[in-house]
Design a protein around this motif. Structure first.
Motif, PDB file in Angstrom:
ATOM      1  N   LEU A   1      52.556  44.081  46.248  1.00 38.12           N
ATOM      2  CA  LEU A   1      53.244  44.640  45.078  1.00 38.12           C
ATOM      3  C   LEU A   1      52.693  44.105  43.753  1.00 38.12           C
ATOM      4  O   LEU A   1      53.211  44.424  42.701  1.00 38.12           O
ATOM      5  CB  LEU A   1      54.744  44.370  45.167  1.00 38.12           C
ATOM      6  CG  LEU A   1      55.532  45.302  46.098  1.00 38.12           C
ATOM      7  CD1 LEU A   1      56.992  44.920  46.134  1.00 38.12           C
ATOM      8  CD2 LEU A   1      55.400  46.756  45.697  1.00 38.12           C
ATOM      9  N   ALA A   2      51.642  43.282  43.822  1.00 43.33           N
ATOM     10  CA  ALA A   2      51.049  42.758  42.579  1.00 43.33           C
ATOM     11  C   ALA A   2      49.721  43.445  42.265  1.00 43.33           C
ATOM     12  O   ALA A   2      48.994  42.986  41.391  1.00 43.33           O
ATOM     13  CB  ALA A   2      50.850  41.250  42.690  1.00 43.33           C
ATOM     14  N   LEU A   3      49.445  44.556  42.946  1.00 44.44           N
ATOM     15  CA  LEU A   3      48.143  45.196  42.733  1.00 44.44           C
ATOM     16  C   LEU A   3      48.016  45.756  41.307  1.00 44.44           C
ATOM     17  O   LEU A   3      46.934  45.725  40.724  1.00 44.44           O
ATOM     18  CB  LEU A   3      47.934  46.312  43.762  1.00 44.44           C
ATOM     19  CG  LEU A   3      46.479  46.673  43.983  1.00 44.44           C
ATOM     20  CD1 LEU A   3      45.745  45.570  44.723  1.00 44.44           C
ATOM     21  CD2 LEU A   3      46.345  47.970  44.728  1.00 44.44           C
ATOM     22  N   GLY A   4      49.121  46.253  40.758  1.00 46.09           N
ATOM     23  CA  GLY A   4      49.090  46.765  39.385  1.00 46.09           C
ATOM     24  C   GLY A   4      48.703  45.673  38.399  1.00 46.09           C
ATOM     25  O   GLY A   4      47.951  45.910  37.438  1.00 46.09           O
ATOM     26  N   GLN A   5      49.170  44.468  38.655  1.00 39.36           N
ATOM     27  CA  GLN A   5      48.835  43.333  37.773  1.00 39.36           C
ATOM     28  C   GLN A   5      47.356  42.976  37.912  1.00 39.36           C
ATOM     29  O   GLN A   5      46.709  42.625  36.918  1.00 39.36           O
ATOM     30  CB  GLN A   5      49.709  42.120  38.112  1.00 39.36           C
ATOM     31  CG  GLN A   5      51.115  42.160  37.520  1.00 39.36           C
ATOM     32  CD  GLN A   5      52.072  43.053  38.279  1.00 39.36           C
ATOM     33  OE1 GLN A   5      51.731  43.637  39.303  1.00 39.36           O
ATOM     34  NE2 GLN A   5      53.287  43.165  37.784  1.00 39.36           N
ATOM     35  N   ILE A   6      46.818  43.076  39.138  1.00 38.15           N
ATOM     36  CA  ILE A   6      45.375  42.790  39.315  1.00 38.15           C
ATOM     37  C   ILE A   6      44.561  43.817  38.527  1.00 38.15           C
ATOM     38  O   ILE A   6      43.558  43.479  37.892  1.00 38.15           O
ATOM     39  CB  ILE A   6      44.995  42.819  40.815  1.00 38.15           C
ATOM     40  CG1 ILE A   6      45.771  41.747  41.588  1.00 38.15           C
ATOM     41  CG2 ILE A   6      43.485  42.597  40.994  1.00 38.15           C
ATOM     42  CD1 ILE A   6      45.566  41.801  43.098  1.00 38.15           C
ATOM     43  N   ALA A   7      45.032  45.070  38.554  1.00 37.12           N
ATOM     44  CA  ALA A   7      44.358  46.121  37.772  1.00 37.12           C
ATOM     45  C   ALA A   7      44.346  45.748  36.290  1.00 37.12           C
ATOM     46  O   ALA A   7      43.310  45.827  35.619  1.00 37.12           O
ATOM     47  CB  ALA A   7      45.067  47.455  37.980  1.00 37.12           C
ATOM     48  N   LEU A   8      45.500  45.308  35.793  1.00 34.24           N
ATOM     49  CA  LEU A   8      45.581  44.949  34.369  1.00 34.24           C
ATOM     50  C   LEU A   8      44.690  43.753  34.052  1.00 34.24           C
ATOM     51  O   LEU A   8      44.069  43.700  32.977  1.00 34.24           O
ATOM     52  CB  LEU A   8      47.028  44.640  33.974  1.00 34.24           C
ATOM     53  CG  LEU A   8      47.992  45.822  33.913  1.00 34.24           C
ATOM     54  CD1 LEU A   8      49.319  45.386  33.315  1.00 34.24           C
ATOM     55  CD2 LEU A   8      47.424  46.969  33.103  1.00 34.24           C
ATOM     56  N   ILE A   9      44.602  42.796  34.972  1.00 32.87           N
ATOM     57  CA  ILE A   9      43.759  41.620  34.730  1.00 32.87           C
ATOM     58  C   ILE A   9      42.292  42.053  34.568  1.00 32.87           C
ATOM     59  O   ILE A   9      41.592  41.597  33.661  1.00 32.87           O
ATOM     60  CB  ILE A   9      43.929  40.597  35.881  1.00 32.87           C
ATOM     61  CG1 ILE A   9      45.274  39.873  35.709  1.00 32.87           C
ATOM     62  CG2 ILE A   9      42.782  39.583  35.913  1.00 32.87           C
ATOM     63  CD1 ILE A   9      45.658  38.975  36.866  1.00 32.87           C
ATOM     64  N   GLY A  10      41.853  42.975  35.432  1.00 29.90           N
ATOM     65  CA  GLY A  10      40.485  43.503  35.309  1.00 29.90           C
ATOM     66  C   GLY A  10      40.270  44.167  33.957  1.00 29.90           C
ATOM     67  O   GLY A  10      39.263  43.929  33.279  1.00 29.90           O
ATOM     68  N   GLY A  11      41.259  44.983  33.560  1.00 31.53           N
ATOM     69  CA  GLY A  11      41.157  45.697  32.289  1.00 31.53           C
ATOM     70  C   GLY A  11      41.171  44.759  31.096  1.00 31.53           C
ATOM     71  O   GLY A  11      40.343  44.865  30.182  1.00 31.53           O
ATOM     72  N   TYR A  12      42.097  43.824  31.113  1.00 33.78           N
ATOM     73  CA  TYR A  12      42.229  42.892  29.983  1.00 33.78           C
ATOM     74  C   TYR A  12      41.004  41.967  29.878  1.00 33.78           C
ATOM     75  O   TYR A  12      40.580  41.626  28.763  1.00 33.78           O
ATOM     76  CB  TYR A  12      43.493  42.045  30.125  1.00 33.78           C
ATOM     77  CG  TYR A  12      44.733  42.707  29.556  1.00 33.78           C
ATOM     78  CD1 TYR A  12      44.835  43.013  28.204  1.00 33.78           C
ATOM     79  CD2 TYR A  12      45.805  43.026  30.374  1.00 33.78           C
ATOM     80  CE1 TYR A  12      45.966  43.606  27.691  1.00 33.78           C
ATOM     81  CE2 TYR A  12      46.947  43.634  29.856  1.00 33.78           C
ATOM     82  CZ  TYR A  12      47.018  43.920  28.518  1.00 33.78           C
ATOM     83  OH  TYR A  12      48.136  44.521  27.997  1.00 33.78           O
ATOM     84  N   THR A  13      40.446  41.566  31.015  1.00 31.99           N
ATOM     85  CA  THR A  13      39.250  40.705  30.972  1.00 31.99           C
ATOM     86  C   THR A  13      38.099  41.445  30.300  1.00 31.99           C
ATOM     87  O   THR A  13      37.386  40.898  29.441  1.00 31.99           O
ATOM     88  CB  THR A  13      38.845  40.283  32.405  1.00 31.99           C
ATOM     89  OG1 THR A  13      39.968  39.703  33.036  1.00 31.99           O
ATOM     90  CG2 THR A  13      37.703  39.288  32.400  1.00 31.99           C
TER      91      THR A  13
END
Lengths: 292, 286
Positions: free
Chosen positions: A33-45
């Motif tokens: 359920l944390a996959l959306g956050q991993i997506a955001l981490i990639g984007g924000y980096t």
């Protein structure tokens, strides 16, 4: 026609994330359920490297995906690996905890302001009744190339065959000398890379905000449930179908007068989950494992 | 300081009513249910919309609320039996998001994100002290009721079902009946909270029903010990105190939300780590 194009743009993003999620669910049997956050981490980096440190865009994108891979690996070691062999529902709760922690970190580091990786690019191409930006064309093509490479990797390399063997029968694959523990890690990292690519997609197409994470995850779930839990290609196809449904639901004036408010757009994906769970719990494309 | 402690007492009493009810579904029944706020939202809006928006008396609002809650309870109970546990978990999250989308977008009835102001207290005390006493008294009655239920055969049936469904059914335990009762108990907690919480705030707003609040309930149950009445009560009180107390820590207001998330995420993870063998237990072996 414009609605179909919009669905293709939104579906490409959902397909990247749902593909990774289906991969993990199919093999490890766990919901992340944390996959959306991993997506955001990639984007924000990527945003941070490109906008704040002026690193060239291709390098920023590669670094964003690499960081997504690194975070995924750490998540696997801390939040998944100690739990998923005890009970497959435990990671569901640990990844909820993780999603809260990552949400907090994203909020503290990047704040609530929308962040766009390419903020100045507004160029549009119009013709045949449709409008699309060159960036969106590149994003759609890149997603298709990504998915093609994934298909090649899974079906035409010995490493991909090992992964598919683990997918079909973990224990049998181990008895043939395949290191299933290593495969599990690699699969989780691949899902993180795909999610990070999705986050970069959002950052380039529109903008990144911390509140996006949960809706990304839920939409990806809708796709994997509709596609048949664990069937990666079914999930990807259903991601496009759900996006098409969303666009038609809110973009069409039903019976000439009635229209659905844009506020209900996400509800379409959720209704798809519910309908599929009720009437076709195994999804459209159920993958069956081989029997001896 | 006294006002703060009374405030914490009110909030923890009201929250405990929900978490103790939810404990029967998620904690004791091991049903992967993340839709407790669906019940709470239906109870709250079913109760206060007729009263504040349409001028109906409290009794009519209560009847509407209970009727809607009954339908939702039976629906959730039926779905929990029809689906695989993880499928039901995702479906309950989906239901929660659908209900909140309706609340946010049906402006003419719910006033959307603005919420419904001027929720009347009616016969409830107007002072915080009086309100705290009423809340504690209601909680004590609710705890007594749940303690009796916990000691009864229903509780044993629920535990047996969560441990081994087929064995329990072969011994005559009706899954449909037990699930319906467990969800009804959870709904009872939601109804009590709806009656007490909105008048205390004077406002019914969708921001109180977002998913982090659901995670807070999960955390209270996991931290207190799944299925343990007194453990969940203690954990809820401690966590509410922590959540409300963070506001007084000298950090920038914009960081309070993220710090709460970080802290509760860490507490949830540590709780699961400590209780990893009991949150979802394996079958007992002789």
């Amino acid at each position: 026609m414009q609605l179909v194009i919009n669905a293709f743009i939104a579906g490409s993003l959902a397909a990247l994330i749902a593909g990774g999620l289906a991969f993990v669910y199919g093999i490890l049997g766990v919901f992340n359920l944390a996959l959306g956050q991993i997506a955001l981490i990639g984007g924000y980096t990527t945003w941070w490297l490109y906008q704040v440190h002026s690193v060239p865009l291709p390098v920023s994108i590669i670094c964003g995906m690499a960081f997504g891979a690194l975070v995924s690996w750490l998540i696997f070691e801390v939040f998944i690996n100690p739990f998923y062999k005890r009970h497959r529902f435990l990671p569901l709760v640990t990844t909820i905890a993780l999603s809260m922690i990552l949400d907090a970190v994203i909020l503290m580091v990047f704040r609530e302001r929308p962040r766009s990786i390419l903020p100045g690019v507004k160029e549009q191409i119009s013709g045949f009744g449709i409008t699309i930006s060159p960036v969106q064309i590149v994003m759609i093509c890149t997603t298709l190339v990504f998915l093609f490479l994934l298909a090649y990797f899974l079906h035409s390399t010995s490493f991909g065959r090992k992964i598919r063997a683990v997918t079909q029968n973990d224990i049998a694959a181990s008895s043939l000398g395949i290191r299933s523990g290593l495969m599990h890690r690699i699969i989780f990292i691949i899902s993180g890379v795909l999610a990070a690519a999705g986050g970069i997609y959002i950052g380039i197409d529109t903008s990144l905000t911390p509140v996006l994470a949960f809706s990304l995850t839920i939409k990806a779930y809708a796709a994997i449930i509709a596609g048949g839990k664990g069937n990666i290609w079914g999930a990807i196809l259903c991601a496009y179908l759900i996006s098409l449904l969303e666009q038609f639901a809110i973009g069409v004036h039903w019976f000439g007068t009635f229209y659905i408010s844009a506020g209900y757009q996400q509800t379409v994906a959720l209704l798809v989950i519910i309908l599929f769970l009720l009437w076709k719990p195994n999804g459209l494309f159920v993958s069956s494992s081989r029997k001896a | 300081m006294i006002q703060f402690l009374l405030h914490v007492l009110v909030i923890s009493s009201v929250t405990s009513c929900v978490t103790l009810g939810y404990n029967f579904v998620f904690g004791k029944g091991k049903i992967l249910h993340f839709g407790q706020l669906v019940q709470t939202m239906v109870a709250a809006y079913g109760l206060w919309v007729p009263i504040t928006q349409y001028g109906q008396p409290f009794f009519v609002g209560l009847c509407i609320s209970i009727s809607l809650l009954l339908i939702v309870t039976l629906l959730l109970s039926w779905l929990s039996m029809r689906l695989e546990p993880d499928g039901y978990g995702v479906l309950s999250i989906a239901l929660h998001l659908i209900i909140i989308a309706i609340v946010l977008n049906w402006n003419s009835v719910t006033r959307g994100a603005l919420g419904i102001p001027k929720i009347p207290r009616g016969i409830l005390p107007s002072t915080t002290f009086g309100y705290a006493i009423v809340c504690v008294a209601v909680l004590a009655a609710w705890v007594f009721f749940l303690w009796r239920v916990d000691k009864g055969s229903f509780s044993r049936n629920l535990s047996a079902l969560s441990e081994n469904e087929w064995h329990a059914q072969s011994l005559g335990v009706s899954r449909a009946r037990v699930h319906a009762i467990a969800f009804s108990i959870a709904s009872g907690g939601s109804l009590i909270s709806s009656i007490l919480f909105s008048p205390y705030q004077g406002l019914l707003t969708p921001s109180d029903f977002h998913f982090p609040q659901m995670i807070f309930y999960v955390m209270c149950v996991v931290a207190g010990g799944p299925g343990k009445l007194w453990g969940v009560l203690g954990a809820t009180t401690a966590l509410v105190f922590l959540r409300e107390g963070i506001r007084f820590v000298s950090i920038s207001p914009s960081y309070i939300g993220p710090v709460q998330l970080l802290l509760f995420g860490a507490i949830l993870f540590i709780s699961v780590w400590i209780r990893r063998d009991t949150v979802f237990p394996k079958e007992r072996k002789i």
